[in-house]
Write an enzyme that holds these catalytic residues in place. Structure first.
Site, mmCIF file in Angstrom:
data_model
loop_
_atom_site.group_PDB
_atom_site.id
_atom_site.type_symbol
_atom_site.label_atom_id
_atom_site.label_comp_id
_atom_site.label_asym_id
_atom_site.label_seq_id
_atom_site.Cartn_x
_atom_site.Cartn_y
_atom_site.Cartn_z
ATOM 1 N N SER A 1 0.427 -10.848 12.921
ATOM 2 C CA SER A 1 -0.021 -11.905 12.136
ATOM 3 C C SER A 1 0.728 -12.807 11.827
ATOM 4 O O SER A 1 1.566 -11.995 11.609
ATOM 5 C CB SER A 1 -1.431 -11.298 10.912
ATOM 6 O OG SER A 1 -1.555 -11.956 10.518
ATOM 7 N N TYR B 1 -2.867 -5.970 3.280
ATOM 8 C CA TYR B 1 -3.133 -6.504 4.711
ATOM 9 C C TYR B 1 -1.811 -7.014 4.884
ATOM 10 O O TYR B 1 -1.226 -6.796 5.801
ATOM 11 C CB TYR B 1 -4.238 -7.644 5.454
ATOM 12 C CG TYR B 1 -4.045 -8.370 6.178
ATOM 13 C CD1 TYR B 1 -5.081 -7.601 7.330
ATOM 14 C CD2 TYR B 1 -3.518 -9.154 6.899
ATOM 15 C CE1 TYR B 1 -5.417 -8.052 8.744
ATOM 16 C CE2 TYR B 1 -3.990 -9.890 8.121
ATOM 17 C CZ TYR B 1 -4.649 -9.328 8.952
ATOM 18 O OH TYR B 1 -4.681 -9.482 10.282
#
Length: 260
Positions: free
Chosen positions: A146, A159
């Site tokens: 990401s 995350y």
């Protein structure tokens, strides 16, 4: 005839977390390039749509149940995939999750769920697949990261930790597995509207703020990842390993709205 370096005909690709979102697009892209596919989800019934789509492309497709938080489930999925096709050429480590909370509100269980799914699960899937690739001395492992693999954002600390870990894990695995002809890379999407982020995209002010920071002035569209996923899965990337490739419209440049 000149070789098409991006042709995946007769290759077998596993895509984890393929029941929705970007995982489905990754499976479609690989199938369009010629690959036969293994698609996974915790619930087999959730794979019916993407299974039908891949079959309609004329490719073989094997849906398998997988819970990346359970080692036995990982071992069984890889064994079943290998048993069906007799080989595994490509792994797309896509399965993941997120819980949005301020750092002071994150619980012990929240942290474990996110790290176990996104980081530990990805490692052990890669490990089991690598065991099938090593004897044939070739393979492509693509870990989905990401923009948070290189940036930090408030409200998603676990995350960000997991995606930063994916970047580091990718480099270490690339060094470990390179001698076997296996490449390991990280595909790091920027801001795309998915099930995990759809609530954010309902906020028009936030979307405007986001687009101000993206040099291409828009969030990602799912097909924006197609070229990169096929490149990393194909012979075209034979000498590319240990890399994190950001497909983010340029947000990682740190761009902000000009004041002059």
């Amino acid at each position: 005839m000149e070789q098409n370096l991006f042709d995946l005909t007769e290759k077998v690709a596993i895509v984890t977390g393929a029941s929705r979102g970007l995982g489905q697009y990754q499976a479609r892209a690989l199938a369009r390039a010629g690959a036969d596919i293994v698609i996974t989800s915790r619930k087999l019934e959730s794979l019916q749509q993407i299974r039908a789509e891949v079959e309609n492309m004329g490719r073989k497709v094997l849906p398998l149940e997988l819970d990346v938080c359970k080692y036995d489930s990982i071992h069984k999925m890889v064994g079943d995939a290998y048993g069906f096709y007799g080989k595994i050429d490509i792994l797309v480590n896509n399965a993941g999750c997120n819980i949005r909370k301020q750092a002071i509100d994150v619980t012990w269980d929240d942290w474990n769920k996110i790290l176990d799914t996104n980081l530990r699960g990805s490692f052990f899937v890669a490990q089991q697949v690598a065991k099938k690739m090593i004897p044939v001395k070739t393979g492509r492992i693509i870990n989905i990261g990401s923009v948070t693999s290189v940036f930090g954002y408030a409200g998603i600390t676990p995350y960000c930790a997991s995606r930063g870990g994916i970047k580091q894990m990718t480099m270490s695995l690339a060094d470990d597995l390179g001698k076997y002809g296996i490449t390991v890379n990280c595909l790091a999407p920027g801001w795309f509207k998915t099930e995990q982020s759809k609530l954010l995209f309902e906020n028009k002010e936030w979307v405007e703020y986001l687009c101000d920071r993206i040099p291409l002035k828009r969030p990602g569209k799912p097909n924006d990842l197609d070229g990169t996923i096929v490149f990393l899965a194909s012979d075209a990337s034979e000498y590319v390993t240990g890399q994190t490739i950001l497909v983010d419209g340029g947000i990682s440049t740190g761009a902000t709205r000009a004041t002059v």
